[in-house]
Design an enzyme around this catalytic site. Structure first.
Site, PDB file in Angstrom:
ATOM      1  N   GLY A  96     -27.296   1.567 -26.238  1.00 56.84           N
ATOM      2  CA  GLY A  96     -28.269   2.251 -27.071  1.00 56.84           C
ATOM      3  C   GLY A  96     -29.354   2.886 -26.218  1.00 56.84           C
ATOM      4  CB  SER A 105     -32.812 -10.107 -22.499  1.00 54.44           C
ATOM      5  OG  SER A 105     -32.682  -8.995 -21.651  1.00 54.44           O
ATOM      6  CD  GLU A 116     -18.519   4.150 -24.678  1.00 53.34           C
ATOM      7  OE1 GLU A 116     -18.653   3.978 -25.905  1.00 53.34           O
ATOM      8  OE2 GLU A 116     -17.488   4.590 -24.153  1.00 53.34           O
ATOM      9  CD  GLU A 137      -1.273   3.578   4.091  1.00 55.65           C
ATOM     10  OE1 GLU A 137      -2.374   3.620   4.670  1.00 55.65           O
ATOM     11  OE2 GLU A 137      -1.116   3.003   2.984  1.00 55.65           O
ATOM     12  CG  LEU A 139     -17.429  -2.942 -24.309  1.00 54.02           C
ATOM     13  CD1 LEU A 139     -18.309  -1.873 -24.952  1.00 54.02           C
ATOM     14  CD2 LEU A 139     -18.293  -4.014 -23.684  1.00 54.02           C
ATOM     15  NE  ARG A 190     -10.579   0.657 -30.571  1.00 55.45           N
ATOM     16  CZ  ARG A 190     -11.800   0.680 -30.051  1.00 55.45           C
ATOM     17  NH1 ARG A 190     -12.131  -0.162 -29.093  1.00 55.45           N
ATOM     18  NH2 ARG A 190     -12.698   1.552 -30.495  1.00 55.45           N
ATOM     19  CG  HIS A 244      -2.013  -1.044   1.102  1.00 58.32           C
ATOM     20  ND1 HIS A 244      -3.017  -1.170   2.044  1.00 58.32           N
ATOM     21  CD2 HIS A 244      -2.267  -1.999   0.168  1.00 58.32           C
ATOM     22  CE1 HIS A 244      -3.831  -2.154   1.697  1.00 58.32           C
ATOM     23  NE2 HIS A 244      -3.390  -2.667   0.562  1.00 58.32           N
ATOM     24  CB  ALA A 246     -28.165   6.149 -33.793  1.00 54.52           C
ATOM     25  CG  ASP A 260     -22.665   0.891 -33.429  1.00 54.10           C
ATOM     26  OD1 ASP A 260     -23.143   1.099 -34.556  1.00 54.10           O
ATOM     27  OD2 ASP A 260     -22.944   1.579 -32.421  1.00 54.10           O
TER      28      ASP A 260
END
Length: 361
Positions: free
Chosen positions: A296, A226, A294, A57, A208, A211, A55, A166, A204
């Site tokens: 829709g 889902s 990120e 410290e 993910l 970069r 840590h 979009a 798209d």
């Protein structure tokens, strides 16, 4: 009158600067910096670099050596008092003979707290509250995870001035300019996990990943899917390690995605969708402090409606798309202005030709 001097403030600012060096690496641990002084001379500095390693410290005490005796230590977070992957830092400060410890904030983690009491019991003068707001902001995700059992959820949206993200056909690349996209990747880099939905994957095919800026590690990739519709050739699956939350247990689809290295978690709600609050709890259990979204407008709306968003990171481009284009959030119809989803704007900045707005619920 403040009990802290101008020198105290300067040293705490330095501790926060050091802590910020671990912005991308300490997860799931907090970002912590430490400064040790004799009089008004710095004799040791350090910061927590990554989980499992010493840590802040410990690094600062090693740098200070014998000069730590009767010194003052400044930390943006109360020294830990428990034995986790490393020994208690409160004990290390006591053993080094430090006379005074100033912490910006108390530790919200019940397992690690009471370091201040341990120091005081050993005769070390312990004080806290100096620049507490700045310290809390630096570790806002850690505080959220240990106090609410959920990550701090930051939703990034790139839109036009009329709030469109979009075209009607789903085309969204690129609404904002290169500088705004690079800035967005800086926010990605500080997060523990990046999340999107199956609709965005189909439209798209995002990677993910971080970069546009240098980063020592890539955040966990998370998909809300889902019906297990993620294509097996999706770029988000490259290299394995993606985490998919679903609401149906389709064995054939599951096997195909697992063969690509994905982990599947079944979390259905009564409507046959992913139980989003339970998803946040599961991510917190895995040590995710900050979750960067990120998605829709449908996933964005679902997260907002279910109280799963803490902060909006909005990039507004100087352009218009009109009413036929997709909006930011798919919210339920409102009959009164009082039903609006209200936010508090924290900052407005220009990034290239675009505007960046940070707002919180």
């Amino acid at each position: 009158m403040s009990p802290f001097s101008a020198f105290d403030h300067a040293m705490m600012r330095r501790a926060l600067e050091l802590a910020e060096r671990g912005l991308y690496t300490t997860t799931p641990n907090p970002r912590v910096g430490c400064v040790i002084t004799q009089g008004e001379r710095i004799v040791g500095e350090g910061w927590h670099e990554r989980a499992g390693e010493p840590h802040a410290e410990v690094h600062a005490l090693r740098a200070a050596g014998a000069a730590a005796r009767s010194a003052t230590a400044y930390l943006n977070l109360e020294p830990c008092s428990h034995h986790g992957r490393t020994p208690p830092c409160a004990d290390a400060l006591i053993a080094a003979g430090v006379a005074r410890v100033v912490a910006a904030m108390r530790d919200p983690n019940a397992e690690a707290a009471r370091g201040g009491e341990r120091l005081a019991a050993a005769g070390v003068r312990f004080e806290s509250g100096l620049m507490e707001g700045e310290a809390r902001e630096l570790n806002i995700g850690f505080v959220s995870r240990v106090t609410r059992a959920r990550p701090w959820v930051r939703m990034k949206i790139a839109a036009t001035l009329d709030g469109r993200t979009a075209l009607a056909n789903g085309t969204s690349q690129w609404i904002t300019g290169a500088e705004a996209r690079r800035d967005g990747h800086r926010w990605r880099a500080r997060a523990c996990a990046l999340l999107t939905g199956a609709g965005t994957l189909r439209a798209d095919d995002p990677q993910l990943t971080v970069r546009e800026v240098e980063t020592p590690r890539q955040p966990l990739r998370v998909v809300v899917d889902s019906r297990l519709e993620t294509p097996v050739g999706a770029r988000v699956l490259r290299g394995g390690g993606a985490l998919l939350f679903c609401a149906i247990d389709d064995r054939e689809r599951r096997a195909a995605l697992e063969a690509r290295g994905a982990e599947i978690v079944l979390l259905p709600n009564a409507a046959g969708k992913v139980e989003l609050p339970a998803m946040l709890a599961e991510l917190a259990r895995r040590g995710v402090n900050e979750l960067h979204v990120e998605g829709g407008f449908r996933l964005n709306g679902s997260l907002a409606r279910e109280g799963c968003v803490d902060e909006f990171l909005l990039y507004l481009a100087p352009s218009f798309l009109g009413d036929s284009a997709q909006g930011m959030l798919n919210l339920a119809e409102m009959r009164a202005l009082d039903e609006r989803l209200k936010v508090r704007i924290r900052s407005v900045d220009r990034v290239g030709e675009d505007l960046r707005i940070v707002a919180r619920l």
